[in-house]
Motif scaffolding. Structure first.
Motif, PDB file in Angstrom:
ATOM      1  N   GLU A  57       0.827  -1.215   0.000  1.00 40.20           N
ATOM      2  CA  GLU A  57       0.000   0.000   0.000  1.00 40.20           C
ATOM      3  C   GLU A  57       0.859   1.262   0.000  1.00 40.20           C
ATOM      4  OE1 GLU A  57      -2.956  -0.090   3.112  1.00 40.20           O
ATOM      5  OE2 GLU A  57      -3.212  -2.250   2.852  1.00 40.20           O
ATOM      6  N   GLY A  58       2.169   1.090  -0.110  1.00 40.74           N
ATOM      7  CA  GLY A  58       3.072   2.239  -0.144  1.00 40.74           C
ATOM      8  C   GLY A  58       3.383   2.827   1.213  1.00 40.74           C
ATOM      9  N   LEU A  59       3.151   2.056   2.275  1.00 41.60           N
ATOM     10  CA  LEU A  59       3.409   2.518   3.641  1.00 41.60           C
ATOM     11  C   LEU A  59       4.579   1.748   4.238  1.00 41.60           C
ATOM     12  CD1 LEU A  59      -0.259   2.600   4.967  1.00 41.60           C
ATOM     13  CD2 LEU A  59       1.075   4.521   4.087  1.00 41.60           C
ATOM     14  N   LEU A  60       5.568   2.474   4.711  1.00 37.87           N
ATOM     15  CA  LEU A  60       6.727   1.850   5.338  1.00 37.87           C
ATOM     16  C   LEU A  60       6.982   2.489   6.697  1.00 37.87           C
ATOM     17  CD1 LEU A  60       9.207   1.871   2.312  1.00 37.87           C
ATOM     18  CD2 LEU A  60       7.807  -0.047   3.101  1.00 37.87           C
ATOM     19  N   PHE A  61       7.247   1.648   7.688  1.00 38.13           N
ATOM     20  CA  PHE A  61       7.710   2.149   8.983  1.00 38.13           C
ATOM     21  C   PHE A  61       9.220   2.056   8.995  1.00 38.13           C
ATOM     22  CE2 PHE A  61       3.371   0.967  10.301  1.00 38.13           C
ATOM     23  CZ  PHE A  61       3.000   2.177  10.865  1.00 38.13           C
ATOM     24  N   VAL A  62       9.867   3.145   9.317  1.00 37.36           N
ATOM     25  CA  VAL A  62      11.325   3.161   9.419  1.00 37.36           C
ATOM     26  C   VAL A  62      11.723   3.614  10.814  1.00 37.36           C
ATOM     27  CG1 VAL A  62      11.703   3.550   6.954  1.00 37.36           C
ATOM     28  CG2 VAL A  62      11.486   5.512   8.483  1.00 37.36           C
ATOM     29  N   LYS A  90       2.494  10.487  17.671  1.00 37.85           N
ATOM     30  CA  LYS A  90       2.393  11.817  17.059  1.00 37.85           C
ATOM     31  C   LYS A  90       1.773  11.668  15.678  1.00 37.85           C
ATOM     32  CE  LYS A  90       6.025  14.069  19.627  1.00 37.85           C
ATOM     33  NZ  LYS A  90       7.177  14.935  19.554  1.00 37.85           N
ATOM     34  N   ARG A  91       1.745  12.737  14.934  1.00 38.47           N
ATOM     35  CA  ARG A  91       1.087  12.767  13.629  1.00 38.47           C
ATOM     36  C   ARG A  91       1.636  11.726  12.661  1.00 38.47           C
ATOM     37  NH1 ARG A  91       1.416  14.989   8.674  1.00 38.47           N
ATOM     38  NH2 ARG A  91       3.457  15.900   8.929  1.00 38.47           N
ATOM     39  N   ALA A  92       2.957  11.582  12.597  1.00 38.74           N
ATOM     40  CA  ALA A  92       3.569  10.671  11.619  1.00 38.74           C
ATOM     41  C   ALA A  92       4.566   9.714  12.254  1.00 38.74           C
ATOM     42  CB  ALA A  92       4.257  11.481  10.523  1.00 38.74           C
ATOM     43  N   SER A  93       4.544   9.616  13.571  1.00 32.77           N
ATOM     44  CA  SER A  93       5.504   8.730  14.226  1.00 32.77           C
ATOM     45  C   SER A  93       4.962   8.257  15.569  1.00 32.77           C
ATOM     46  CB  SER A  93       6.838   9.447  14.437  1.00 32.77           C
ATOM     47  OG  SER A  93       6.695  10.481  15.392  1.00 32.77           O
ATOM     48  N   VAL A 117      12.371   3.352  20.933  1.00 33.40           N
ATOM     49  CA  VAL A 117      12.559   3.256  19.492  1.00 33.40           C
ATOM     50  C   VAL A 117      11.471   4.098  18.837  1.00 33.40           C
ATOM     51  CG1 VAL A 117      12.680   1.722  17.493  1.00 33.40           C
ATOM     52  CG2 VAL A 117      13.464   0.906  19.738  1.00 33.40           C
ATOM     53  N   ARG A 118      11.878   5.141  18.118  1.00 30.44           N
ATOM     54  CA  ARG A 118      10.923   5.990  17.400  1.00 30.44           C
ATOM     55  C   ARG A 118      10.821   5.512  15.960  1.00 30.44           C
ATOM     56  NH1 ARG A 118       8.299  10.573  18.129  1.00 30.44           N
ATOM     57  NH2 ARG A 118       9.517  11.136  19.967  1.00 30.44           N
ATOM     58  N   LEU A 119       9.578   5.247  15.537  1.00 32.29           N
ATOM     59  CA  LEU A 119       9.298   4.842  14.174  1.00 32.29           C
ATOM     60  C   LEU A 119       8.555   5.965  13.470  1.00 32.29           C
ATOM     61  CD1 LEU A 119       7.941   1.229  14.723  1.00 32.29           C
ATOM     62  CD2 LEU A 119      10.242   1.902  14.089  1.00 32.29           C
ATOM     63  N   SER A 120       8.900   6.166  12.223  1.00 31.40           N
ATOM     64  CA  SER A 120       8.189   7.131  11.387  1.00 31.40           C
ATOM     65  C   SER A 120       7.531   6.390  10.243  1.00 31.40           C
ATOM     66  CB  SER A 120       9.151   8.169  10.809  1.00 31.40           C
ATOM     67  OG  SER A 120       9.650   8.992  11.823  1.00 31.40           O
ATOM     68  N   LEU A 121       6.389   6.880   9.833  1.00 32.23           N
ATOM     69  CA  LEU A 121       5.721   6.341   8.654  1.00 32.23           C
ATOM     70  C   LEU A 121       6.168   7.163   7.456  1.00 32.23           C
ATOM     71  CD1 LEU A 121       3.607   4.323   7.564  1.00 32.23           C
ATOM     72  CD2 LEU A 121       1.916   6.145   7.842  1.00 32.23           C
ATOM     73  N   ILE A 122       6.575   6.474   6.401  1.00 34.20           N
ATOM     74  CA  ILE A 122       6.984   7.182   5.189  1.00 34.20           C
ATOM     75  C   ILE A 122       6.253   6.612   3.982  1.00 34.20           C
ATOM     76  CG2 ILE A 122       9.271   7.797   6.068  1.00 34.20           C
ATOM     77  CD1 ILE A 122      10.406   5.578   4.202  1.00 34.20           C
ATOM     78  N   ASP A 123       6.186   7.423   2.958  1.00 34.09           N
ATOM     79  CA  ASP A 123       5.663   7.018   1.657  1.00 34.09           C
ATOM     80  C   ASP A 123       6.726   6.139   1.013  1.00 34.09           C
ATOM     81  OD1 ASP A 123       5.725   7.317  -1.314  1.00 34.09           O
ATOM     82  OD2 ASP A 123       3.895   8.459  -0.956  1.00 34.09           O
ATOM     83  N   GLY A 124       6.352   4.936   0.604  1.00 35.41           N
ATOM     84  CA  GLY A 124       7.305   3.975   0.065  1.00 35.41           C
ATOM     85  C   GLY A 124       7.873   4.323  -1.296  1.00 35.41           C
ATOM     86  N   VAL A 125       7.309   5.314  -1.957  1.00 32.65           N
ATOM     87  CA  VAL A 125       7.804   5.728  -3.268  1.00 32.65           C
ATOM     88  C   VAL A 125       8.783   6.881  -3.148  1.00 32.65           C
ATOM     89  CG1 VAL A 125       7.153   6.661  -5.530  1.00 32.65           C
ATOM     90  CG2 VAL A 125       5.720   4.922  -4.432  1.00 32.65           C
TER      91      VAL A 125
END
Length: 142
Positions: A57-62, A90-93, A117-125
């Protein structure tokens, strides 16, 4: 470091294998991160999500940042209890508070390592930060 919230704690048990240790039979420091990654993946799976499906779905947690404390050595053949709880969203993490214990037969488990451990959601593209989907984090905090 400690979790001061009331969010649910997820845990899994793992065995320490030879490949996880250094020549002295002690868990190599970076391998604690592998155990933490595994329990976060299983935590996500327990809610019906898989990293593979999210990536489609183009969603990656980094991992954005990590702060760890090593408190005692884990050794070959130890059984570990690895925990994860959402500490902050938070909004994106979001931040996980994670702990790794050596499981002892007498129940007096020994804390080996803990950290945030802080994870951020990013657009996979485009690999740009992306807001968490509406209601996503609420599922994990109830």
């Amino acid at each position: 470091m400690q979790s001061d919230n009331k969010n649910p704690v997820f845990s899994q048990v793992y065995r320490v294998y030879y490949e996880d240790t250094d020549a002295g039979g002690v868990i190599y420091h970076s391998n604690y991160l592998k155990f933490m990654e595994r329990v976060r993946t299983e935590w996500l799976r327990s809610f019906g999500y898989s990293q593979h499906e999210l990536a489609k779905e183009g969603l990656l947690f980094v991992v954005y940042s990590i702060a760890l404390r090593y408190l005692a050595p884990g050794r070959l053949d130890d059984e570990l209890i690895v925990t994860a709880t959402v500490k902050e969203a938070k909004r994106a993490s979001f931040v996980f508070f994670q702990q790794i214990y050596k499981q002892c037969v007498d129940g007096d488990n020994v804390l080996l390592c803990e950290g945030d451990v802080r994870l951020s959601l990013i657009d996979g593209v485009h690999f740009k930060s992306k807001p968490l989907p509406v209601g996503f984090i609420d599922k994990f905090l109830s």
